[in-house]
Design a protein around this motif. Structure first.
Motif, PDB file in Angstrom:
ATOM      1  N   ASP A 103      42.775  96.054 122.933  1.00 41.40           N
ATOM      2  CA  ASP A 103      43.380  95.359 121.795  1.00 41.40           C
ATOM      3  C   ASP A 103      44.120  96.394 120.957  1.00 41.40           C
ATOM      4  OD1 ASP A 103      44.106  93.323 120.103  1.00 41.40           O
ATOM      5  OD2 ASP A 103      42.076  92.815 119.453  1.00 41.40           O
ATOM      6  N   THR A 104      44.971  95.900 120.074  1.00 37.39           N
ATOM      7  CA  THR A 104      45.662  96.816 119.172  1.00 37.39           C
ATOM      8  C   THR A 104      45.400  96.376 117.743  1.00 37.39           C
ATOM      9  OG1 THR A 104      47.699  95.519 119.115  1.00 37.39           O
ATOM     10  CG2 THR A 104      47.529  97.193 120.831  1.00 37.39           C
ATOM     11  N   TYR A 105      45.439  97.347 116.846  1.00 36.68           N
ATOM     12  CA  TYR A 105      45.385  97.049 115.421  1.00 36.68           C
ATOM     13  C   TYR A 105      46.565  97.757 114.777  1.00 36.68           C
ATOM     14  CZ  TYR A 105      43.864  96.727 110.563  1.00 36.68           C
ATOM     15  OH  TYR A 105      43.823  96.475 109.222  1.00 36.68           O
ATOM     16  N   LYS A 106      47.542  96.992 114.313  1.00 37.65           N
ATOM     17  CA  LYS A 106      48.736  97.530 113.664  1.00 37.65           C
ATOM     18  C   LYS A 106      49.394  98.647 114.477  1.00 37.65           C
ATOM     19  CE  LYS A 106      47.245  95.936 109.162  1.00 37.65           C
ATOM     20  NZ  LYS A 106      47.045  96.168 107.734  1.00 37.65           N
ATOM     21  N   GLY A 107      49.458  98.418 115.785  1.00 39.98           N
ATOM     22  CA  GLY A 107      50.168  99.362 116.652  1.00 39.98           C
ATOM     23  C   GLY A 107      49.273 100.416 117.287  1.00 39.98           C
ATOM     24  N   PHE A 108      48.035 100.520 116.852  1.00 37.81           N
ATOM     25  CA  PHE A 108      47.117 101.520 117.409  1.00 37.81           C
ATOM     26  C   PHE A 108      46.320 100.863 118.527  1.00 37.81           C
ATOM     27  CE2 PHE A 108      48.363 102.885 113.263  1.00 37.81           C
ATOM     28  CZ  PHE A 108      48.518 104.261 113.391  1.00 37.81           C
ATOM     29  N   VAL A 109      46.371 101.470 119.712  1.00 36.69           N
ATOM     30  CA  VAL A 109      45.804 100.851 120.910  1.00 36.69           C
ATOM     31  C   VAL A 109      44.380 101.369 121.125  1.00 36.69           C
ATOM     32  CG1 VAL A 109      46.120 100.476 123.387  1.00 36.69           C
ATOM     33  CG2 VAL A 109      48.130 100.842 121.905  1.00 36.69           C
ATOM     34  N   LEU A 117      35.737  97.621 114.033  1.00 30.84           N
ATOM     35  CA  LEU A 117      36.281  98.484 112.981  1.00 30.84           C
ATOM     36  C   LEU A 117      35.646  98.158 111.633  1.00 30.84           C
ATOM     37  CD1 LEU A 117      40.076  98.357 113.922  1.00 30.84           C
ATOM     38  CD2 LEU A 117      38.540 100.322 114.189  1.00 30.84           C
ATOM     39  N   GLY A 118      35.448  96.879 111.390  1.00 30.61           N
ATOM     40  CA  GLY A 118      34.925  96.473 110.083  1.00 30.61           C
ATOM     41  C   GLY A 118      35.901  96.837 108.980  1.00 30.61           C
ATOM     42  N   ARG A 119      35.477  96.597 107.748  1.00 29.41           N
ATOM     43  CA  ARG A 119      36.358  96.856 106.615  1.00 29.41           C
ATOM     44  C   ARG A 119      36.688  98.349 106.513  1.00 29.41           C
ATOM     45  NH1 ARG A 119      40.130  95.727 103.565  1.00 29.41           N
ATOM     46  NH2 ARG A 119      39.898  95.390 101.340  1.00 29.41           N
ATOM     47  N   THR A 120      35.678  99.191 106.672  1.00 31.12           N
ATOM     48  CA  THR A 120      35.897 100.635 106.521  1.00 31.12           C
ATOM     49  C   THR A 120      36.822 101.167 107.620  1.00 31.12           C
ATOM     50  OG1 THR A 120      33.746 100.888 105.466  1.00 31.12           O
ATOM     51  CG2 THR A 120      34.727 102.883 106.393  1.00 31.12           C
ATOM     52  N   GLY A 121      36.606 100.706 108.843  1.00 31.03           N
ATOM     53  CA  GLY A 121      37.452 101.165 109.942  1.00 31.03           C
ATOM     54  C   GLY A 121      38.887 100.692 109.795  1.00 31.03           C
ATOM     55  N   ARG A 122      39.049  99.464 109.288  1.00 30.22           N
ATOM     56  CA  ARG A 122      40.414  98.945 109.102  1.00 30.22           C
ATOM     57  C   ARG A 122      41.116  99.708 107.980  1.00 30.22           C
ATOM     58  NH1 ARG A 122      37.697  94.044 109.879  1.00 30.22           N
ATOM     59  NH2 ARG A 122      37.974  93.394 107.707  1.00 30.22           N
ATOM     60  N   ILE A 123      40.369 100.031 106.924  1.00 27.25           N
ATOM     61  CA  ILE A 123      40.959 100.831 105.844  1.00 27.25           C
ATOM     62  C   ILE A 123      41.398 102.192 106.398  1.00 27.25           C
ATOM     63  CG2 ILE A 123      40.386 102.117 103.732  1.00 27.25           C
ATOM     64  CD1 ILE A 123      38.689  99.659 102.892  1.00 27.25           C
ATOM     65  N   ALA A 124      40.566 102.766 107.263  1.00 24.40           N
ATOM     66  CA  ALA A 124      40.910 104.061 107.864  1.00 24.40           C
ATOM     67  C   ALA A 124      42.289 103.995 108.512  1.00 24.40           C
ATOM     68  CB  ALA A 124      39.857 104.456 108.898  1.00 24.40           C
ATOM     69  N   ILE A 125      42.513 102.944 109.285  1.00 27.79           N
ATOM     70  CA  ILE A 125      43.795 102.817 109.985  1.00 27.79           C
ATOM     71  C   ILE A 125      44.905 102.402 109.012  1.00 27.79           C
ATOM     72  CG2 ILE A 125      45.022 101.628 111.849  1.00 27.79           C
ATOM     73  CD1 ILE A 125      42.337 101.331 113.264  1.00 27.79           C
ATOM     74  N   ASP A 126      44.558 101.515 108.072  1.00 23.02           N
ATOM     75  CA  ASP A 126      45.566 101.081 107.096  1.00 23.02           C
ATOM     76  C   ASP A 126      46.096 102.263 106.285  1.00 23.02           C
ATOM     77  OD1 ASP A 126      45.406  98.455 107.879  1.00 23.02           O
ATOM     78  OD2 ASP A 126      44.022  97.857 106.287  1.00 23.02           O
ATOM     79  N   LEU A 127      45.251 103.250 106.041  1.00 20.44           N
ATOM     80  CA  LEU A 127      45.686 104.405 105.255  1.00 20.44           C
ATOM     81  C   LEU A 127      46.781 105.191 105.982  1.00 20.44           C
ATOM     82  CD1 LEU A 127      42.301 105.606 103.705  1.00 20.44           C
ATOM     83  CD2 LEU A 127      44.329 104.803 102.453  1.00 20.44           C
ATOM     84  N   ALA A 142      48.662 103.211 108.766  1.00 28.45           N
ATOM     85  CA  ALA A 142      49.583 102.168 109.227  1.00 28.45           C
ATOM     86  C   ALA A 142      50.402 101.561 108.100  1.00 28.45           C
ATOM     87  CB  ALA A 142      48.806 101.065 109.946  1.00 28.45           C
ATOM     88  N   GLU A 143      49.817 101.481 106.905  1.00 29.51           N
ATOM     89  CA  GLU A 143      50.501 100.810 105.798  1.00 29.51           C
ATOM     90  C   GLU A 143      51.487 101.717 105.063  1.00 29.51           C
ATOM     91  OE1 GLU A 143      50.488  97.644 104.824  1.00 29.51           O
ATOM     92  OE2 GLU A 143      49.165  97.009 106.451  1.00 29.51           O
ATOM     93  N   ASP A 187      47.970 113.096 105.986  1.00 27.99           N
ATOM     94  CA  ASP A 187      49.406 113.286 106.187  1.00 27.99           C
ATOM     95  C   ASP A 187      49.873 112.750 107.537  1.00 27.99           C
ATOM     96  OD1 ASP A 187      51.831 113.970 105.157  1.00 27.99           O
ATOM     97  OD2 ASP A 187      51.483 116.133 105.145  1.00 27.99           O
ATOM     98  N   ALA A 188      49.358 111.554 107.870  1.00 25.14           N
ATOM     99  CA  ALA A 188      49.854 110.798 109.025  1.00 25.14           C
ATOM    100  C   ALA A 188      49.615 111.479 110.367  1.00 25.14           C
ATOM    101  CB  ALA A 188      51.346 110.469 108.853  1.00 25.14           C
ATOM    102  N   GLN A 189      48.400 111.951 110.551  1.00 32.45           N
ATOM    103  CA  GLN A 189      48.022 112.461 111.866  1.00 32.45           C
ATOM    104  C   GLN A 189      46.656 111.906 112.258  1.00 32.45           C
ATOM    105  OE1 GLN A 189      48.768 116.850 110.892  1.00 32.45           O
ATOM    106  NE2 GLN A 189      49.435 116.725 113.007  1.00 32.45           N
ATOM    107  N   ILE A 190      46.425 111.846 113.569  1.00 38.27           N
ATOM    108  CA  ILE A 190      45.097 111.519 114.092  1.00 38.27           C
ATOM    109  C   ILE A 190      44.645 112.689 114.942  1.00 38.27           C
ATOM    110  CG2 ILE A 190      43.744 110.009 115.589  1.00 38.27           C
ATOM    111  CD1 ILE A 190      45.684 107.760 114.922  1.00 38.27           C
ATOM    112  N   SER A 191      43.451 113.164 114.651  1.00 42.46           N
ATOM    113  CA  SER A 191      42.842 114.193 115.492  1.00 42.46           C
ATOM    114  C   SER A 191      41.795 113.501 116.346  1.00 42.46           C
ATOM    115  CB  SER A 191      42.199 115.277 114.621  1.00 42.46           C
ATOM    116  OG  SER A 191      41.631 116.275 115.438  1.00 42.46           O
TER     117      SER A 191
END
Lengths: 182, 454
Positions: free
Chosen positions: B149-155, B170-180, B182-183, B323-327
């Motif tokens: 599945d994808t969430y806002k473009g993240f596979v 992901l739950g609320r916390t996981g979605r916020i993590a990605i929203d920080l 993706a948004e 600063d828009a990176q994923i490690s």
């Protein structure tokens, strides 16, 4: 006697080319010695103020996608430094608290296959191959082999590096940092 | 002290003591523990694979790790995305040996079995002459991940058909993590994933994302050359150099005002609050964080989510930077971890800002980053010392703020407001324990739902 023989049989432009090759090789030998003796402040002075120091990311791609093997300027890279950033790296090493280099690693820069591929008079384009051997702490060994493409600018102080592109022969880096210079 | 039999639930429970904030160092080097992690964590959790913009055209693929499995994330002819196990269904050879690229199909170079972008077996040399047309090709496609599945473009994908849907995981916390990330705007992956190899256990890399105690020492040299800000306060607590000099420790200006979020399944966020970050950053850099107060991002993040300016981390191995990176940390064995840095840009930003951000991304992290050179050193040496027969009996301490973490539940987020602490790290290991025990999904969720204190 051998010198006299050369002068009588070689055209002046060939002697000039040999001398240029000698000058460039001397420059690289000197540069490598500065790095291996940890004289980083002197080393960074070898770069022009408008220099770029770039090491792209290399990727394993199918042969027909080879044009995508290296990332390009403007994309992600391992190094994409201007002079101020390079100086910052040197200053960081000089703080005495850059723990990745304290105790310092031991390096040997072997520079070879020096090819002057273009001579515009004021500046040269030079390709070299390098083997950077490093040991760290008690038993860590890292080796990087690759190719550099430099633009060397002629100045009153001698050659200065106006651009350095570094192409490593690795994709996933097998070392835990790149705390050294190439 | 009772020694429990390795592998049993009682033994695993003896490794993490949340009440005292102590861990058994064996969890960082025992191969048996690593095998349990591969099975119960990496074999079940939703794992980040890549971003959609890394594979924009049909036939584009990116090879991603899922535990010890390698999957090919492939853009389909109908624009959808599939993730296929990179192993030929005939005799197991990898059907693709590149990290990324573009193909029309995948042909195994052992015997020539050929698979379509969707994994269907479309070609078998000698089908008539050797197999006498008795092979049912439809029974031997490349195997797919259990769920994608994808969430806002993240596979993301999981190998567990029983896993809850991605959004629930992901739950609320996981979605916020990605929203920080993706948004921020119109997000696109920059070409080039930095990959390098550390001689450390993956959990050191994971818990460090939350650790705001280490920058003032680990990154003191980067601080000295102006890479990260420092405050004019000194609380050395008696720390001195080898020569007996005071270090002149300068903590981060944000350190007394941090925010932690604890999420189900082990996700968490920890680090500066937005307010303290704004007090620290020079005005010209405020846009790094103030975008989240714009209507769109604010609606997604909510009143609480928009206040985090620290480090979100999706359990088990995906850290989102400011600063828009994923490690992404990729465990290869108990003692070897690869770090993969994915970097993004906002297509709507000016070319100047995109370039400035690229510079920050390259110069902060990665093997040549001003910061991460030192991190790798800590993690590898910490891992090495867990192997000593005597050293491994010394507990690993996560006692900072222990028992003082009052959890506030608001807008679906469980947060703690406190000075620098080790709550999120402890949360990671509390959750880790539930995972490695092989706890079923319902119980796992309930055991990793934050209470009132930590």
């Amino acid at each position: 006697m051998a010198t006299a023989h050369l002068e009588t049989t070689l055209a002046p432009e060939k002697i000039a080319a040999m001398y240029l090759q000698y000058e460039v090789e001397q420059f690289y030998t000197h540069e490598a010695a500065l790095l291996d003796h940890q004289r980083f402040e002197e080393w960074v002075d070898l770069f022009t103020d408008d220099t770029t120091y770039f090491m792209p990311i290399r990727r394993t791609v199918p042969r027909r996608n080879l044009s995508r093997e290296f990332t390009q300027p403007g994309e992600m890279a391992f190094f994409d430094d201007d002079k101020a950033t390079l100086v910052g790296r040197v200053q960081k090493l000089g703080t005495g608290t850059a723990w990745a280099e304290d105790p310092p690693s031991r390096t040997r820069h072997l520079v070879t296959n020096v090819r002057i591929v273009e001579d515009l008079g004021t500046q040269l384009t030079v390709e070299t191959c390098f083997h950077l051997y490093r040991t760290r702490l008690k038993s860590e060994i890292d080796e990087w082999i690759g190719r550099r493409e430099d633009v060397l600018r002629r100045t009153e102080e001698g050659f200065r590096i106006a651009r350095r592109d570094i192409y490593l022969d690795q994709t996933v880096l097998l070392s835990q940092n790149l705390s050294n210079f190439f | 002290m009772t020694i429990e039999a390795p592998g049993t639930t009682a033994y695993l429970e003896s490794l993490v003591d949340v009440a005292t904030g102590e861990l058994d160092r064996r969890i960082f080097s025992d191969e048996e523990i690593f095998d349990l992690e591969m099975k119960h964590i990496f074999g079940r959790a939703w794992l980040f694979l890549c971003h959609e913009t890394q594979i924009p055209k049909k036939g584009d693929f990116f090879e991603a790790p899922m535990g010890k499995d390698n999957v090919l994330v492939v853009r389909q002819r109908d624009r959808s995305i599939k993730a296929l196990l990179n192993t030929c269904t005939h005799r197991g050879n990898a059907v693709c040996r590149a990290e990324e690229g573009n193909v029309r199909n995948f042909m195994c170079t052992y015997h020539g079995w050929t698979f379509g972008l969707d994994g269907e077996l479309v070609g078998v040399p000698g089908m008539s002459d050797f197999y006498r047309d008795e092979l049912d090709r439809s029974k031997h496609p490349l195997r797919k991940v259990a769920q994608l599945d994808t969430y806002k473009g993240f596979v993301f994908a999981t190998m567990d058909p029983q896993a809850p849907p991605l959004q629930e995981f992901l739950g609320r916390t996981g979605r916020i993590a990605i929203d920080l990330l993706a948004e921020r705007g119109d997000i696109e992956a920059r070409p080039g994933v930095q990959k390098f190899t550390l001689n450390c256990n993956w959990k050191f890399t994971a818990d460090n994302a939350f650790d705001y105690y280490h920058p003032q020492i680990t990154h003191i040299s980067a601080q000295a050359v102006g890479m990260i800000p420092s405050a004019d306060v000194n609380d050395t607590g008696g720390a001195k150099t080898d020569e007996g000099k005071a270090l002149g420790v300068q903590r981060l200006p944000t350190d007394l005002d941090t925010l932690v979020a604890l999420g189900e399944y082990g996700h968490a966020i920890s680090g500066p609050s937005l307010d303290s970050m704004l007090r620290t950053l020079p005005p010209e850099m405020h846009e790094l964080v103030t975008w989240r107060r714009n209507p769109g991002p604010l609606a997604a993040l909510g009143p609480v989510g928009s206040r985090f300016a620290g480090h979100p981390h999706l359990f088990p191995t995906a850290w989102f930077t400011m600063d828009a990176q994923i490690s992404l940390r990729v465990p290869r064995s108990a003692g070897v971890t690869e770090v993969w840095w994915f970097s993004f840009k906002d297509r709507n930003e000016s070319p100047e800002e995109q370039k400035a951000q690229l510079g920050r991304q390259i110069h902060s992290f990665g093997p040549a980053g001003f910061l991460e050179q030192e991190d790798g050193e800590n993690w590898s040496q910490s891992t090495a010392q867990t192997r000593g027969g005597a050293s491994r009996d010394i507990p690993q301490l996560l006692k900072m703020g222990l028992g003082r973490g009052k959890i506030i539940h608001e807008d679906g987020v469980a947060r703690i407001e406190a000075p620098v602490n080790e709550h999120a790290q402890l949360w990671t290991y509390l959750s880790w324990l539930q995972w490695v025990k092989g706890t079923d999904w319902d119980e796992l969720r309930s055991a990793t739902t934050p209470g009132d204190y930590i």
